[in-house]
Design an enzyme around this catalytic site. Structure first.
Site, PDB file in Angstrom:
ATOM      1  N   HIS A  56     -28.485  11.134 -29.000  1.00 37.01           N
ATOM      2  CA  HIS A  56     -27.149  11.110 -28.398  1.00 37.01           C
ATOM      3  C   HIS A  56     -26.372  12.387 -28.717  1.00 37.01           C
ATOM      4  O   HIS A  56     -25.144  12.411 -28.611  1.00 37.01           O
ATOM      5  CB  HIS A  56     -26.357   9.902 -28.910  1.00 37.01           C
ATOM      6  CG  HIS A  56     -27.059   8.596 -28.751  1.00 37.01           C
ATOM      7  ND1 HIS A  56     -27.446   8.133 -27.523  1.00 37.01           N
ATOM      8  CD2 HIS A  56     -27.452   7.661 -29.657  1.00 37.01           C
ATOM      9  CE1 HIS A  56     -28.054   6.953 -27.679  1.00 37.01           C
ATOM     10  NE2 HIS A  56     -28.066   6.648 -28.968  1.00 37.01           N
ATOM     11  N   HIS A 218     -28.830   3.797 -24.185  1.00 36.10           N
ATOM     12  CA  HIS A 218     -30.268   3.793 -24.444  1.00 36.10           C
ATOM     13  C   HIS A 218     -31.030   3.404 -23.182  1.00 36.10           C
ATOM     14  O   HIS A 218     -32.198   3.043 -23.234  1.00 36.10           O
ATOM     15  CB  HIS A 218     -30.623   2.816 -25.556  1.00 36.10           C
ATOM     16  CG  HIS A 218     -29.751   2.935 -26.756  1.00 36.10           C
ATOM     17  ND1 HIS A 218     -28.606   2.189 -26.925  1.00 36.10           N
ATOM     18  CD2 HIS A 218     -29.845   3.760 -27.825  1.00 36.10           C
ATOM     19  CE1 HIS A 218     -28.042   2.545 -28.072  1.00 36.10           C
ATOM     20  NE2 HIS A 218     -28.753   3.486 -28.628  1.00 36.10           N
TER      21      HIS A 218
END
Lengths: 332, 332
Positions: A56, A218
């Site tokens: 991320h 995700h």
């Protein structure tokens, strides 16, 4: 799978080594797996620690520095950091005034940060936890009990980080973090799935003309799939979802974050920001602060998220305070 | 094609509208197609104007602001800005001390900036041109006579911009820009092609296990195609190419830019930076300044470029000077 890596098993450690080489102002412990300010701990300062799965970036390691986090714990890609790792980071930056854990609401993260907080308490460190759950797309998800934590994490880390820098007390820092989270709502679209190094293929299949509406960072499913529509329609739907979940009133001041998830060009992100500005203006809402770019990403996913937060005077003041991190920097 | 756009023909205009909404400190003229500092012109200051096709954001519009450019002219995607547009930007920011055009070496850009410089001269504005041609992969290309201009453009804009901000004269600003270009070398790899909104499909086909070695920022062919190799081998080959073209000596201080071309995660970019640091250390070269991220992009291309520049004391001083633009900011 085509990626700039060596062995897929070594990606996180090698990326941390690169982060260390690129940022001498950070102390990167590749063995214990945390990133801290080189100057930490600062006696008497409330320390902020965040973390979560890797993939991320710049979240979270890229948000370590004056005005934001004191440390971050990167797990393996899309995998929670482990309690010992979080404990090591917490101890490394504790300045005796307590530590705030900023935790995105995913089951593994919540559990492991909770265990780490208990271990820290055993060692005499007081921990307050701020849970981030701003993603209004779904109430629960494959990875989550409750809403997911996404784009607002940056806002919480920036604003709480600024208050901690000023010398505020533990309870005050945690309180403003919770206030920012409560004031924030996010919604994301995916055009493509992302590919983790370990899996080597896209996390889900999406037809050539479909998008995932309300995707998680995700690649978790959102509300539905639908045919791709023009950006102005997607933005209108997203803003409707945001304001349904967290209503705003004409005259409210907002911060808008248009956040690329990885493979979406800045050209498109700015186009989307313009659409958001148009829609919010129609609703009588003022954009007081704004940010456009890749901040809370999902590897190579083509997609973006929109976060709208209602701002108070105090939040604006803290947002504007100096920050010096690899991923966010101004004023210094 | 899946993109966050409306009509493909409107992408650039709508992205500029979004840029304007996001950055009140900029004056975005959507009709004339330029981005300038809201405060421009500054009397007595040498102005810097750059530009080129859109699709490379944050280059160039994202580098407009104190310490860097005074204006940028975005053309259509991967298409040179037209002379009238460049002239309008030049006139908008001319403060009476002359204007430096920073031009990436592509045939259309060179021709159109040259015409604009002649038109400006007719109106009494002295223009100096700094040509950027740092990409050492190929001597000539499908878009270029001579080497292509890529990652070093950021370095030229930053360092010459800092000198102009201090009040240096036209010739001095142009000279340092040329010096930075001469001291810089870049080399890029593509894992995938990018897709322009107008074409709607990838610009070239690349097998699932092959990469383009020495790719250009529009997807132009490089030296060859080859099978994907581990990052550490790719980095070693790239550094060899850089140092073959522009040799460095042990003890030289360098700036290293690892630049994502669009879809390459920051995790991989940092991993690559770590590999570059290892190889340069073996050669006795010091990395004095560094930058990792998406700065000179190619829409949604998965790929990255490596730029190494030999630094002088003066370049380091100017690199460190404050800069405040959407894409690059420190010190203010």
């Amino acid at each position: 799978m085509k990626k700039f890596i060596n062995d897929p098993a070594d990606v996180v450690a090698e990326a941390l080594a690169g982060l260390a080489a690129a940022h001498p102002e950070l102390r990167v412990d590749v063995t214990e797996r945390y990133v801290a300010r080189a100057s930490a701990p600062r006696p008497g300062k409330v320390a902020l620690v965040s973390g979560g799965g890797s993939g991320h970036e710049p979240l979270h390691g890229g948000f370590v520095g004056p005005g934001m986090l004191d440390a971050a714990c990167p797990g393996e890609v899309f995998t929670s950091p482990v309690p010992d790792q979080i404990l090591a980071a917490t101890k490394a930056v504790d300045g005796g005034a307590g530590v705030v854990h900023i935790v995105k609401n995913y089951t593994g993260d919540v559990m492991n940060f909770q265990l780490a907080a208990e271990l820290a308490a055993d060692e005499g460190i007081t921990v307050e936890t701020v849970l981030v759950d701003d993603d209004v797309a779904v109430e629960n998800s494959t990875w989550t009990a409750g809403r997911r934590g996404t784009g607002a994490t940056l806002l919480v880390e920036k604003i709480a980080g600024a208050l901690a820098e000023e010398g505020a007390k533990l309870g005050e820092v945690a309180a403003v973090g919770r206030e920012v989270n409560a004031a924030s709502a996010s919604f994301a679209y995916a055009l493509t799935a992302c590919t983790t190094p370990a899996a080597g293929r896209p996390g889900f299949d999406l037809p050539d003309d479909e998008i995932e509406v309300g995707v998680g960072i995700h690649g978790e499913p959102g509300r539905r799939r639908e045919k791709l529509r023009p950006a102005r329609e997607l933005v209108r739907s997203a803003v409707d979802a945001l304001l349904d979940a967290k209503p705003l009133n004409p005259g409210d001041r907002t911060l808008v974050l248009v956040n690329g998830l990885g493979a979406t060009p800045l050209l498109e992100q700015y186009l989307v920001f313009g659409e958001v500005a148009t829609v919010l203006a129609e609703r009588g809402l003022e954009i007081s602060r704004r940010l456009v770019g890749n901040y809370v990403t999902s590897l190579d996913m083509a997609g973006l998220s929109i976060t709208v937060a209602r701002l108070t005077d105090e939040m604006i003041r803290l947002w504007d305070a100096p920050v010096r991190t690899p991923g966010l920097r101004w004023g210094v």
